[in-house]
Structure formats: C-alpha cells, structure tokens
Design an enzyme around this catalytic site. Structure first.
Site, PDB file in Angstrom:
ATOM      1  N   CYS A  48     -58.684  22.719 -16.268  1.00  0.00           N
ATOM      2  CA  CYS A  48     -58.330  22.118 -14.987  1.00  0.00           C
ATOM      3  C   CYS A  48     -59.366  22.483 -13.929  1.00  0.00           C
ATOM      4  CB  CYS A  48     -56.946  22.602 -14.564  1.00  0.00           C
ATOM      5  SG  CYS A  48     -56.382  21.941 -12.977  1.00  0.00           S
ATOM      6  N   GLY A  62     -47.584  -0.424 -41.135  1.00  0.00           N
ATOM      7  CA  GLY A  62     -48.329   0.807 -41.360  1.00  0.00           C
ATOM      8  C   GLY A  62     -47.563   2.072 -41.041  1.00  0.00           C
ATOM      9  N   SER A  65     -44.612   4.826 -42.558  1.00  0.00           N
ATOM     10  CA  SER A  65     -43.800   5.267 -43.690  1.00  0.00           C
ATOM     11  C   SER A  65     -42.348   5.495 -43.286  1.00  0.00           C
ATOM     12  CB  SER A  65     -44.380   6.558 -44.278  1.00  0.00           C
ATOM     13  OG  SER A  65     -44.454   7.566 -43.279  1.00  0.00           O
ATOM     14  N   ASN A  79     -48.853   5.684 -32.801  1.00  0.00           N
ATOM     15  CA  ASN A  79     -50.252   6.097 -32.763  1.00  0.00           C
ATOM     16  C   ASN A  79     -50.672   6.525 -31.360  1.00  0.00           C
ATOM     17  OD1 ASN A  79     -50.269   5.376 -35.437  1.00  0.00           O
ATOM     18  ND2 ASN A  79     -51.231   3.392 -35.094  1.00  0.00           N
ATOM     19  N   CYS A 119     -57.166  24.626 -11.010  1.00  0.00           N
ATOM     20  CA  CYS A 119     -56.677  26.000 -11.198  1.00  0.00           C
ATOM     21  C   CYS A 119     -57.343  26.730 -12.357  1.00  0.00           C
ATOM     22  CB  CYS A 119     -55.159  26.001 -11.387  1.00  0.00           C
ATOM     23  SG  CYS A 119     -54.615  25.325 -12.974  1.00  0.00           S
ATOM     24  N   HIS A 122     -45.313   8.386 -29.162  1.00  0.00           N
ATOM     25  CA  HIS A 122     -45.837   9.713 -29.494  1.00  0.00           C
ATOM     26  C   HIS A 122     -46.948  10.130 -28.537  1.00  0.00           C
ATOM     27  CE1 HIS A 122     -44.238   9.715 -33.918  1.00  0.00           C
ATOM     28  NE2 HIS A 122     -43.303   9.918 -33.024  1.00  0.00           N
TER      29      HIS A 122
END
Length: 253
Positions: free
Chosen positions: A155, A195, A197, A105, A158, A122
C-alpha cells in the site's frame, strides 16, 4: 444422441429461452493457456497443497508464499487472450440470447472478449486491496514489477501488503455478487454450464436453483459432473470448438 444432435438441441434450447444464463469455470480458459486447478498433470493443485499457498490463513501468515506461488499464474493471465468460447458467449450476450454470465474465474477474459453482464463470484485479480487500511488499487499499477521481478505489492498509503481481490480458500464470497448470481439462477429458464466440474460449493449449487424452477440445463465440460443425469444436453468436448458450433446452429434455428 450424437454430438451434432446435442449441439442442435443445445442451440434450440438457448434460442427458445427467455432468460438463459451461463455458469463458467476454469475449463473455459484452459484453451487460452491458463491451467485449471484439478487436472492430474498440470492442475494448480497437483503440485501444491492449496491450503498452504492459497488460503486466507496462509496469506495472512505468509503473503510472500502466496505471491511466489501465484507469480507464474499472474504471468499467464497477463499474456492470455480470450478464446473462441469466450468470444462466442460475448456474441450470444450481445444478441440477447444470454442474459448473464456467472463465472468462477478470476482472469477477466469474459470482459476482454466483450461480455458486459459478468458476475465474478470468486472475485478478480484486476484489483488489490490493502489488508490494513482497505484502499483499493488497480493491479496494473503493480503488475509489471511483480511479474518481472516478483516484487510484492504494498500500500502506498500505509505500507502494508496488498491482497488480490480474488477469493482465497476459507474466505467469504463477495456477498452482493453472489446474491445477484443467485437471483439470475432462480430466474433462469436455461442454464449453460461451461468448463466447470461443479465441485466447489456454493457456486456449484446454482444450477440446482435453476432446475428447481424448471429450467433446462446444458453442460459442456471434459469431465463428468454431478448433474449430468439431470441435463438436457451434455457435451464432453473442447469448449472452444463446440460453442462456436452451437452459435452457428442458433443462427439457423
């Protein structure tokens, strides 16, 4: 076995473990109001082609398309609070029963619940990085104007667009974070899947690394996974209800 017998067995396994770890997926955060990706009714991919809105290629081609798609999700993440499952895992970590949480998550709810040893394989939406000069910003500097007005973050050095540090489709996982996750998986004598799969590789393969070294496997997920038959205990129920029950049972072991 009955659900209560599985709860008691899971608690006993966790209590006896020397290096118990957790692998969490989107299903732990759905009780907090954050949708998962694959549910037929409200999953994020049900109404969108993920490669068109959430891939690295599509972001480079049209960051506006990504940010327009992600805006409702960002609002939900901003408003979300940890549920009983997050809080229970934080308590198990604090007591020493759990040594690490590996999460798929990007919502930061484990940390918000008090967990300290969290590995976000991730990525995260808590920071943004410039696609040109690679300066990193805290998301809070841009969050209000984005959620309220849809203003795309750029940004301040830049002027190029900023990309959330969440991993998009086709993007490499954060190497050091994943290496730490793999090390925990190989060391674990208990792995608790919550939780998830177990469909997205390579993270879905981490429980196999643990099983190869003789670990016990507990799976708590609404849907079946490819490792259910290898698990010592399987609970297909609400994670926010069953994890507190496991914690209570751990205390009584």
């Amino acid at each position: 076995m009955t659900e209560q017998e599985n709860i008691n067995l899971a608690a006993e396994i966790i209590q006896q473990g020397k290096h118990a770890i957790v692998l969490s997926g989107a299903g732990i955060s759905t009780p907090s109001g954050i949708p998962d990706f694959r549910s037929e009714d409200d999953g994020l991919w049900h109404h969108h082609d993920p490669w068109e809105v959430a891939s690295l290629i599509s972001f480079r081609h049209s960051p506006e398309g990504f940010y327009n798609w992600f805006q409702p999700m960002a609002e939900r993440i901003t408003q979300a609070e940890p549920n009983a499952a997050h809080i229970t895992l934080a308590k198990l970590e604090s007591s020493g029963s759990i040594k690490a949480i590996i999460t798929q998550n990007i919502d930061g709810l484990h940390q918000k619940a008090g967990s300290k040893r969290v590995h976000e394989v991730h990525g995260t939406v808590s920071t943004l990085t410039c696609v040109s000069c690679y300066v990193t910003y805290n998301v809070n500097e841009f969050l209000e104007s984005y959620v309220r007005d849809g203003e795309i973050p750029h940004c301040r050095d830049c002027g190029h667009v900023l990309k959330p540090d969440a991993i998009l489709l086709g993007e490499q996982l954060p190497v050091k974070t994943f290496q730490k996750a793999e090390a925990h998986a190989r060391k674990a004598d208990v792995i608790l899947v919550v939780g998830s799969s177990l469909e997205v590789m390579p993270v879905a393969g981490l429980p196999m690394r643990s099983l190869e070294n003789g670990a016990s496997l507990i799976i708590i997920n609404n849907a079946a996974t490819y490792l259910d038959e290898r698990a010592d205990a399987v609970l297909r129920t609400d994670v926010a209800e069953v994890l507190p029950a496991i914690l209570e049972s751990v205390a009584n072991v």
